[in-house]
Design an enzyme around this catalytic site. Structure first.
Site, PDB file in Angstrom:
ATOM      1  N   LYS A   1       9.181  15.281   0.173  1.00 28.18           N
ATOM      2  CA  LYS A   1       8.435  14.642   1.486  1.00 28.18           C
ATOM      3  C   LYS A   1       7.756  15.802   2.091  1.00 28.18           C
ATOM      4  O   LYS A   1       7.910  17.132   2.797  1.00 28.18           O
ATOM      5  CB  LYS A   1       9.539  14.071   2.547  1.00 28.18           C
ATOM      6  CG  LYS A   1       8.568  12.815   3.329  1.00 28.18           C
ATOM      7  CD  LYS A   1       8.795  11.589   2.193  1.00 28.18           C
ATOM      8  CE  LYS A   1       7.877  10.901   3.155  1.00 28.18           C
ATOM      9  NZ  LYS A   1       8.400   9.260   2.036  1.00 28.18           N
TER      10      LYS A   1
HETATM   11  P1  NAD Z   1       1.659   2.617   9.065  1.00 29.84           P
HETATM   12  O1  NAD Z   1       1.134   4.214   9.478  1.00 29.84           O
HETATM   13  O2  NAD Z   1       0.184   1.945   7.995  1.00 29.84           O
HETATM   14  O3  NAD Z   1       2.345   1.862   9.891  1.00 29.84           O
HETATM   15  C1  NAD Z   1       3.571   1.558  10.763  1.00 29.84           C
HETATM   16  C2  NAD Z   1       3.413   0.486  11.873  1.00 29.84           C
HETATM   17  O4  NAD Z   1       4.104   0.599  12.466  1.00 29.84           O
HETATM   18  C3  NAD Z   1       2.098   0.769  12.929  1.00 29.84           C
HETATM   19  O5  NAD Z   1       1.167  -0.402  12.837  1.00 29.84           O
HETATM   20  C4  NAD Z   1       2.996   0.796  14.383  1.00 29.84           C
HETATM   21  O6  NAD Z   1       1.793   0.688  15.238  1.00 29.84           O
HETATM   22  C5  NAD Z   1       4.131   0.471  13.846  1.00 29.84           C
HETATM   23  N1  NAD Z   1       5.052   0.856  14.665  1.00 29.84           N
HETATM   24  C6  NAD Z   1       5.380   2.244  15.433  1.00 29.84           C
HETATM   25  N2  NAD Z   1       6.909   2.350  15.829  1.00 29.84           N
HETATM   26  C7  NAD Z   1       6.798   1.150  15.598  1.00 29.84           C
HETATM   27  C8  NAD Z   1       7.814   0.931  16.964  1.00 29.84           C
HETATM   28  N3  NAD Z   1       8.716   1.865  17.527  1.00 29.84           N
HETATM   29  N4  NAD Z   1       8.085  -0.644  17.331  1.00 29.84           N
HETATM   30  C9  NAD Z   1       6.910  -1.533  16.429  1.00 29.84           C
HETATM   31  N5  NAD Z   1       6.421  -0.842  15.492  1.00 29.84           N
HETATM   32  C10 NAD Z   1       6.077  -0.152  14.929  1.00 29.84           C
HETATM   33  O7  NAD Z   1       2.888   2.635   7.586  1.00 29.84           O
HETATM   34  P2  NAD Z   1       3.678   2.678   6.672  1.00 29.84           P
HETATM   35  O8  NAD Z   1       2.788   3.254   5.241  1.00 29.84           O
HETATM   36  O9  NAD Z   1       3.588   1.276   6.709  1.00 29.84           O
HETATM   37  O10 NAD Z   1       4.751   2.217   6.443  1.00 29.84           O
HETATM   38  C11 NAD Z   1       6.098   2.312   7.129  1.00 29.84           C
HETATM   39  C12 NAD Z   1       6.710   2.748   6.474  1.00 29.84           C
HETATM   40  O11 NAD Z   1       7.496   2.292   5.360  1.00 29.84           O
HETATM   41  C13 NAD Z   1       7.669   3.862   7.521  1.00 29.84           C
HETATM   42  O12 NAD Z   1       9.247   4.479   6.938  1.00 29.84           O
HETATM   43  C14 NAD Z   1       7.004   4.458   5.677  1.00 29.84           C
HETATM   44  O13 NAD Z   1       8.391   5.602   4.752  1.00 29.84           O
HETATM   45  C15 NAD Z   1       7.856   3.603   4.660  1.00 29.84           C
HETATM   46  N6  NAD Z   1       7.291   3.658   3.644  1.00 29.84           N
HETATM   47  C16 NAD Z   1       5.720   3.389   3.111  1.00 29.84           C
HETATM   48  C17 NAD Z   1       4.856   3.526   2.420  1.00 29.84           C
HETATM   49  C18 NAD Z   1       3.961   4.050   1.561  1.00 29.84           C
HETATM   50  O14 NAD Z   1       3.382   3.282   0.309  1.00 29.84           O
HETATM   51  N7  NAD Z   1       2.897   3.077   3.311  1.00 29.84           N
HETATM   52  C19 NAD Z   1       6.196   3.699   0.836  1.00 29.84           C
HETATM   53  C20 NAD Z   1       6.939   3.792   1.234  1.00 29.84           C
HETATM   54  C21 NAD Z   1       7.497   3.838   2.185  1.00 29.84           C
END
Ligand code: NAD
Length: 476
Positions: A107
């Site tokens: 990561k």
């Molecule tokens: P992203 O940046 O696209 O979205 C995150 C969202 O959460 C944003 O809209 C942000 O405004 C919101 N946010 C941030 N802090 C917050 C809070 N305290 N309360 C409420 N909302 C909040 O990120 P993502 O890619 O969707 O990732 C989200 C989670 O999923 C992370 O934990 C990431 O590790 C996990 N994840 C992502 C992927 C991927 O393919 N993108 C894959 C596996 C896991």
């Protein structure tokens, strides 16, 4: 976001690991080898921006190289730290083993608020970060393949791929150095929505087993179930959209950084997202109640809670107040170790992160394979499949006409049956198959032995067992 006195994210992952290995028969040496993080590289680099030199701190952590390349996203957030990337790298090792993608775990992260920089500046910063990692083989098609995570997406992955190609001009496999690229730059159809799609497939699979839904005190299918979603970013938006538009799930609340929206009649995900894109937050969205203290809405009565924002949001301070009987961890690590214990005692069923959000890495695996094979999935067989189906349809119609049977195939059936699978259909099929297979493996441990009463421990047992097997076959 952890509650005072709780272990760090990294320690929380290790505690969950320890809980599982206590039920396994591993030598202490091997157990420790699997648990520890192999290496974490910290880089500080300067970029000249707005007339002065700005210094940034980034990390790339490699948790386990039992298989290579290692795989894991790159996160852009101010909260990025060594502890966080190491926890996320460890989760990647277990996730990849659980869904049988042939990767070790890694990561990366950069301490930056991407909203503070314009596109051109972000490109400069990303290229410089990528340069630092590429020259140490920490981005490499055979050794370490990043992907998007919080704060990054297709755009950043395209810059990274281009930076690698510039520095490795004769590497024919250069595009495979990173996944999550846009389709026009070596990406694959269906990657952007893959993690959200995976959350949907995970829930569909869970609801196919009445015995499992009963453990959460639920019955029936997904239709009409009420869900609360936290985070309307890549993962949360796609999960909420697919579940509401395709499975009849009612999204009764959406929680974002600036507060939450509540509507017991159901929120329209597309409209909320459009409002968020236009205004930068949820406030002011018409037709729903707005609550400034978003985190409190995690406690709202619902059937399914989908934390899809970040780690540590359900902690020892609020776990007892969570009323959802079923929680699917779309984000990584949204439930701390302490909260997990409280929720399990309350009887809540948790579909764990390493399974729930594995759709992203699964489709990344397909993208990597596509890049290495230099051909789009379906290109060779699609039309052959169509010709063969057409033969059968024509023959049925001829037989019916010859014998005066008057059979006609419905137009919808004919159209669907005659269409050969393109890349997107194949990606979805591969993802669905992967999510079902991994669920079956977890389920076997969950129901099959008397000493495992939760899906998370079952998931750890499956993945740690697989990693151990790989190490043993290497003679360790
Ligand atoms: P992203 O940046 O696209 O979205 C995150 C969202 O959460 C944003 O809209 C942000 O405004 C919101 N946010 C941030 N802090 C917050 C809070 N305290 N309360 C409420 N909302 C909040 O990120 P993502 O890619 O969707 O990732 C989200 C989670 O999923 C992370 O934990 C990431 O590790 C996990 N994840 C992502 C992927 C991927 O393919 N993108 C894959 C596996 C896991």
């Amino acid at each position: 976001m952890k509650h005072a006195g709780e272990p760090s994210f990294r320690d929380s992952v290790d505690l969950m690991f320890n809980r599982a290995v206590r039920l396994m028969d591993l030598s202490p040496g091997l157990e420790n080898k699997i648990r520890v993080c192999n290496s974490t590289y910290t880089v500080r680099f300067g970029v000249r921006l707005r007339g002065k030199i700005e210094t940034f701190t980034g990390y790339r952590s490699v948790h386990s190289e039992h298989m290579e390349p290692v795989k894991g996203g790159i996160r852009y957030a101010l909260s990025v730290s060594q502890d966080e990337v190491e926890a996320l790298a460890a989760l990647m090792t277990y996730k990849c083993a659980l869904v049988e993608t042939p990767f070790g775990g890694s990561k990366g992260g950069l301490c930056i608020d991407p909203r503070q920089w314009d596109e051109h500046e972000l490109e400069q910063i990303t290229r410089r970060f990528a340069y630092e990692l590429i020259k140490r083989d920490l981005i490499h098609p055979a050794q370490n393949v990043p992907a998007p995570d919080m704060g990054t997406g297709e755009r950043e992955m395209a810059w990274i791929a281009d930076q690698y190609a510039r520095m490795n001009t004769t590497d024919i496999n250069a595009k495979a150095c990173v996944t999550g690229k846009p389709p026009h730059a070596g990406g694959i159809q269906g990657r952007v929505e893959a993690t959200g799609r995976g959350v949907q497939f995970a829930l569909r699979e869970f609801f196919r087993h009445p015995e499992d839904t009963a453990k959460a005190g639920l019955s029936g299918g997904l239709e009409g179930k009420r869900a609360v979603v936290q985070g309307l970013g890549n993962v949360g938006y796609h999960a909420a959209k697919f579940l509401s538009e395709e499975d009849g799930v009612i999204i009764t609340a959406i929680i974002e950084r600036d507060g939450a929206l509540i509507s017991d009649a159901g929120l329209e995900v597309e409209a909320v997202r459009a409002h968020m894109v236009a205004t930068g937050g949820l406030k002011g969205y018409p037709g729903a109640e707005y609550v400034a203290e978003g985190a409190k809405v995690l406690e709202k009565d619902c059937d399914i809670l989908i934390p899809a924002a970040m780690e540590g949001v359900i902690h020892q301070g609020n776990a007892a107040l969570i009323s959802a009987p079923l929680i699917i961890e779309a984000a990584n690590g949204p439930i701390t170790f302490g909260a997990d214990e409280i929720l399990r005692q309350k009887g809540a069923v948790i579909i764990p992160d390493m399974y729930a959000n594995a759709g992203g890495v699964t489709v990344s695996y397909f993208e990597w394979v596509k890049n290495l094979s230099h051909i789009r999935f379906g290109r060779m067989q699609r039309r052959a499949e169509e010709y063969r189906h057409e033969l059968l349809v024509n023959e049925l119609e001829r037989l019916s006409a010859d014998r005066g049977l008057g059979w006609t195939l419905s137009a919808g059936f004919k159209e669907n049956y005659l269409r050969g699978a393109g890349e997107l259909e194949l990606v979805r099929s591969g993802l669905d198959d992967t999510m079902r297979g991994a669920y079956a493996a977890m389920r076997e441990v969950w129901h099959g032995r008397g000493d495992v009463d939760d899906l998370r421990t079952a998931a750890y047992i499956v993945s740690i067992g697989r990693v151990a097997q790989t190490y043993r076959s290497k003679g360790l």
